[in-house]
Structure formats: structure tokens, C-alpha cells
Design a protein around this motif. Structure first.
Motif, PDB file in Angstrom:
ATOM      1  N   ALA A 153       9.857  -0.551   0.856  1.00  0.00           N
ATOM      2  CA  ALA A 153       8.638  -0.710   1.702  1.00  0.00           C
ATOM      3  C   ALA A 153       8.256  -0.763   2.744  1.00  0.00           C
ATOM      4  O   ALA A 153       7.577  -0.652   3.144  1.00  0.00           O
ATOM      5  CB  ALA A 153       8.486  -2.263   0.412  1.00  0.00           C
ATOM      6  N   LEU A 154       9.784  -0.098   3.269  1.00  0.00           N
ATOM      7  CA  LEU A 154      10.178  -0.413   5.043  1.00  0.00           C
ATOM      8  C   LEU A 154       8.822   0.866   5.429  1.00  0.00           C
ATOM      9  O   LEU A 154       8.706   0.659   6.423  1.00  0.00           O
ATOM     10  CB  LEU A 154      10.968  -0.593   5.145  1.00  0.00           C
ATOM     11  N   PRO A 155       9.266   1.775   4.648  1.00  0.00           N
ATOM     12  CA  PRO A 155       7.999   2.668   5.134  1.00  0.00           C
ATOM     13  C   PRO A 155       6.996   2.719   6.033  1.00  0.00           C
ATOM     14  O   PRO A 155       6.070   2.522   6.638  1.00  0.00           O
ATOM     15  CB  PRO A 155       8.264   3.922   4.406  1.00  0.00           C
ATOM     16  N   GLN A 156       6.486   2.143   4.293  1.00  0.00           N
ATOM     17  CA  GLN A 156       5.443   1.272   4.120  1.00  0.00           C
ATOM     18  C   GLN A 156       4.526   0.289   4.805  1.00  0.00           C
ATOM     19  O   GLN A 156       3.729   0.365   6.060  1.00  0.00           O
ATOM     20  CB  GLN A 156       5.052   0.945   2.643  1.00  0.00           C
ATOM     21  N   GLY A 181       6.176  -0.078   7.835  1.00  0.00           N
ATOM     22  CA  GLY A 181       6.446  -0.195   9.205  1.00  0.00           C
ATOM     23  C   GLY A 181       4.794  -0.018   9.763  1.00  0.00           C
ATOM     24  O   GLY A 181       4.742   0.083  10.888  1.00  0.00           O
ATOM     25  N   TYR A 182       3.660   0.887   8.806  1.00  0.00           N
ATOM     26  CA  TYR A 182       2.583   0.810   9.579  1.00  0.00           C
ATOM     27  C   TYR A 182       1.636  -0.437   9.151  1.00  0.00           C
ATOM     28  O   TYR A 182       1.325  -0.052  10.606  1.00  0.00           O
ATOM     29  CB  TYR A 182       1.917   1.884   8.552  1.00  0.00           C
ATOM     30  N   VAL A 183       2.258  -1.486   8.927  1.00  0.00           N
ATOM     31  CA  VAL A 183       1.014  -2.710   8.929  1.00  0.00           C
ATOM     32  C   VAL A 183       2.149  -2.845  10.161  1.00  0.00           C
ATOM     33  O   VAL A 183       1.299  -4.262  11.396  1.00  0.00           O
ATOM     34  CB  VAL A 183       2.426  -3.241   8.122  1.00  0.00           C
ATOM     35  N   ILE A 184       3.441  -3.233   9.945  1.00  0.00           N
ATOM     36  CA  ILE A 184       3.965  -3.568  11.794  1.00  0.00           C
ATOM     37  C   ILE A 184       3.490  -2.824  13.430  1.00  0.00           C
ATOM     38  O   ILE A 184       3.211  -3.838  14.280  1.00  0.00           O
ATOM     39  CB  ILE A 184       5.597  -3.464  11.382  1.00  0.00           C
ATOM     40  N   LEU A 185       3.335  -1.725  12.875  1.00  0.00           N
ATOM     41  CA  LEU A 185       2.577  -1.406  14.096  1.00  0.00           C
ATOM     42  C   LEU A 185       1.521  -1.681  14.395  1.00  0.00           C
ATOM     43  O   LEU A 185       0.765  -2.096  15.662  1.00  0.00           O
ATOM     44  CB  LEU A 185       2.400   0.456  13.819  1.00  0.00           C
ATOM     45  N   LEU A 186       0.545  -2.086  13.258  1.00  0.00           N
ATOM     46  CA  LEU A 186      -0.971  -2.375  13.176  1.00  0.00           C
ATOM     47  C   LEU A 186      -0.124  -3.619  14.366  1.00  0.00           C
ATOM     48  O   LEU A 186      -1.748  -3.929  14.516  1.00  0.00           O
ATOM     49  CB  LEU A 186      -1.519  -2.183  12.049  1.00  0.00           C
ATOM     50  N   ILE A 217       2.577  -4.713  -0.360  1.00  0.00           N
ATOM     51  CA  ILE A 217       2.948  -3.486  -0.686  1.00  0.00           C
ATOM     52  C   ILE A 217       4.304  -3.974  -1.192  1.00  0.00           C
ATOM     53  O   ILE A 217       4.930  -3.636  -2.178  1.00  0.00           O
ATOM     54  CB  ILE A 217       2.817  -3.307   1.210  1.00  0.00           C
ATOM     55  N   VAL A 218       5.176  -4.775  -0.985  1.00  0.00           N
ATOM     56  CA  VAL A 218       6.260  -5.218  -1.942  1.00  0.00           C
ATOM     57  C   VAL A 218       5.969  -6.049  -3.435  1.00  0.00           C
ATOM     58  O   VAL A 218       6.788  -5.407  -3.570  1.00  0.00           O
ATOM     59  CB  VAL A 218       6.865  -6.402  -0.928  1.00  0.00           C
ATOM     60  N   VAL A 219       4.894  -6.033  -3.319  1.00  0.00           N
ATOM     61  CA  VAL A 219       5.004  -6.443  -4.835  1.00  0.00           C
ATOM     62  C   VAL A 219       4.450  -5.024  -5.355  1.00  0.00           C
ATOM     63  O   VAL A 219       5.072  -5.008  -7.004  1.00  0.00           O
ATOM     64  CB  VAL A 219       3.594  -7.933  -5.049  1.00  0.00           C
ATOM     65  N   ASN A 220       4.079  -4.032  -5.128  1.00  0.00           N
ATOM     66  CA  ASN A 220       3.850  -3.102  -5.634  1.00  0.00           C
ATOM     67  C   ASN A 220       5.210  -1.928  -5.381  1.00  0.00           C
ATOM     68  O   ASN A 220       5.366  -1.373  -7.055  1.00  0.00           O
ATOM     69  CB  ASN A 220       2.936  -2.056  -4.510  1.00  0.00           C
ATOM     70  N   VAL A 221       5.998  -1.958  -4.779  1.00  0.00           N
ATOM     71  CA  VAL A 221       7.265  -1.689  -5.123  1.00  0.00           C
ATOM     72  C   VAL A 221       8.283  -2.010  -5.754  1.00  0.00           C
ATOM     73  O   VAL A 221       8.790  -1.617  -6.550  1.00  0.00           O
ATOM     74  CB  VAL A 221       7.550  -1.301  -3.318  1.00  0.00           C
ATOM     75  N   MET A 222       8.264  -3.263  -5.820  1.00  0.00           N
ATOM     76  CA  MET A 222       8.535  -3.710  -7.292  1.00  0.00           C
ATOM     77  C   MET A 222       8.649  -3.425  -8.551  1.00  0.00           C
ATOM     78  O   MET A 222       9.369  -3.210  -9.001  1.00  0.00           O
ATOM     79  CB  MET A 222       8.448  -5.515  -6.895  1.00  0.00           C
ATOM     80  N   GLU A 223       7.202  -3.024  -8.952  1.00  0.00           N
ATOM     81  CA  GLU A 223       6.563  -3.344 -10.089  1.00  0.00           C
ATOM     82  C   GLU A 223       6.811  -1.882 -10.667  1.00  0.00           C
ATOM     83  O   GLU A 223       7.102  -1.538 -11.926  1.00  0.00           O
ATOM     84  CB  GLU A 223       5.103  -3.315 -10.160  1.00  0.00           C
TER      85      GLU A 223
END
Length: 271
Positions: free
Chosen positions: A133-136, A138-143, A222-228
Motif C-alpha cells: 500500500a506504500l506506493p498508493q 505516497g500520494y496521500v502523504i504528499l497531499l 487504501i490499506v483495507v483494499n490491499v488487505m482484501e
């Protein structure tokens, strides 16, 4: 001979009692590391020393069992968790006393607790999900950084004269905003500025809405989607593994074939 040993070690690796024993030793290792942070009598120090040797040898035995029982040994070290476990076990073999690497060896022994992640599949799913989930994220952290930067600049310009310790420059203002986002006595900061600017509550509530509510929910989503996705992949791997014959199945088939051949040869001798 080798196939028999490999079969027995594979049965041991998949044995639930052995898996629980590994988990128990990891927990004991964590307790032993924590005990060393206290002032212990000489007897307890001797016990922890013996216990540390036992734990190290047990982990060496466990990683050896996993390696020998693996069908494709070339791909064994292509898995990140296998590499991590091997490094932890290998560095744990470094003697602690009278060694230049004593501090490193002690620190590596702390990381033996993380072996719980490689043993428990559910924990592996969590860690793999966070990494993927880190790549996705990253954009949230940038914003989020952009929002922090804008609000920090505004707060530094407006509230600097009220409290320079909290709003002196943009860096200090960002630390103050982080404190506000975590709800650490943020109302004290708000009421202080509201004495000079009564409408400054809009600044704080809008910032909390963007960061603590909106962005936090985005991160969780994002994390929940990746976990699924990870759970779905694991279910597919388990289903595909059921259709693949195991070593035990092949071994039993070979034994049955041997029995059939012996029976046929005995029948021919009788005739």
C-alpha cells in the motif's frame, strides 16, 4: 535416504504442535530480551545466558528444517521472510561476550521477536498489505504535506505575534499542526488565538477535517483494499495447493506401486 529425511522434516514442519512450539519459543525469546533490561542477580543472568543459547540453537534447527523440507531450494532465499529469518539466526550465532560486534548481536536478538510475523500467516498479510500500500499511500502523504505546508504558512503569518513558541516559523508551525491533528491539548492552542482572532476556530476545524478525518479515512480505505487483495491471493494459493500432490501423496503412491509390483511378481512365481 535423503527423501525419507526430507519427508519426515516436511511432516515436522507442517505439524501444528511444532508450529505452536516455534511461536512459544519466540514469545520466550521476547520475554528473555525484556528481562535483560532489568537488574538481575547472577543466577538469573546465568539462566538467561543458557536460555539464549537454547533459543539460538532452536531457531537454527527450525530454519534448517524449513530449508531441507523445501521442494525448491533455489527459490527458498527469493522469499523475503526466509532471508530475514536466516539473517536473524545467522547473526544470532555471533558470540556476545568479548566481541566487537556485541552491540550488533544484542540488537539483532531484539529483532528475533519479529519472527512471529514470518510464522503467523495473518501477520504476514498485514505486513505485506502495508508494504504494497506504500506506493498508493505516497500520494496521500504528499497531499497531506501540501495541506500541512499551507496551514503552517498561514498560522505562522497570523499567529506568530500571539505565541512565537508555537507559530514562530513554518517548521515549528508544522509541529504544532501535528499536535493539533493528534488532538493533544489542541483546544488550548485554539482558545489562545481566539482571544485575539475570535474566528480563528475556522482555521483549526477545517484543518482537523482535512487531516484527521478525510485523509485518515483515505489511508484506512487504501490499506483495507490491499488487505482484501492479499487475502484473496492467499485463498487462491490454498485452493491451488490442494490440487497439487504433496510429497506425502507421492510417497504413498510409490509405496502402493511397490506393493502391486511385489504382488504381481509373487503371483507369477506361483503360476
Amino acid at each position: 535416504m535423503y527423501e525419507t529425511i526430507k519427508l519426515n522434516l516436511n511432516n515436522l514442519k507442517n505439524n501444528k504442535i511444532f508450529e505452536l512450539t516455534v511461536v512459544a519459543v519466540i514469545i520466550i525469546s521476547a520475554l528473555e530480551i525484556g528481562a535483560k533490561t532489568f537488574s538481575l542477580p547472577n543466577t538469573a543472568i546465568s539462566i538467561t545466558h543458557v536460555l539464549d543459547i537454547f533459543i539460538t540453537l532452536f531457531f537454527l534447527f527450525e530454519i534448517s528444517v524449513r530449508f531441507i523440507a523445501d521442494d525448491d531450494k533455489k527459490r527458498f532465499f527469493k522469499k523475503g521472510w526466509n532471508v530475514f529469518d536466516t539473517l536473524v539466526v545467522a547473526i544470532s550465532l555471533v558470540p556476545i561476550n568479548d566481541s566487537e560486534m556485541a552491540l550488533l548481536a544484542r540488537l539483532i536478538r531484539v529483532f528475533r521477536v519479529l519472527r512471529m510475523v514470518s510464522v503467523v500467516p495473518e501477520l504476514r498479510i498485514l505486513i505485506n498489505s502495508l508494504i504494497k500500500a506504500l506506493p498508493q499511500l505516497g500520494y496521500v502523504i504528499l497531499l497531506m504535506f501540501i495541506i500541512f505546508y499551507i496551514y503552517a504558512a498561514i498560522g505562522s503569518f497570523i499567529f506568530n505575534d500571539i505565541n512565537p513558541k508555537l507559530w514562530g516559523d513554518i517548521a515549528i508551525s508544522m509541529l504544532t499542526l501535528f499536535r493539533i491533528m493528534t488532538f493533544e491539548d489542541w483546544t488550548d492552542i485554539q482558545y489562545e488565538t481566539m482571544e485575539v482572532y475570535p474566528m480563528s476556530w475556522v482555521f483549526y476545524l477545517s484543518f482537523i477535517f482535512f487531516t484527521a478525518f478525510a485523509f485518515l479515512n483515505m489511508v484506512i480505505g487504501i490499506v483495507v483494499n490491499v488487505m482484501e487483495d492479499e487475502r484473496a491471493k492467499m485463498r487462491q494459493e490454498k485452493e491451488s495447493a490442494k490440487n497439487i500432490p504433496t510429497i506425502e501423496d507421492l510417497h504413498s503412491e510409490i509405496q502402493e506401486l511397490k506393493k502391486l509390483i511385489q504382488q504381481q511378481s509373487e503371483n507369477r512365481k506361483d503360476t
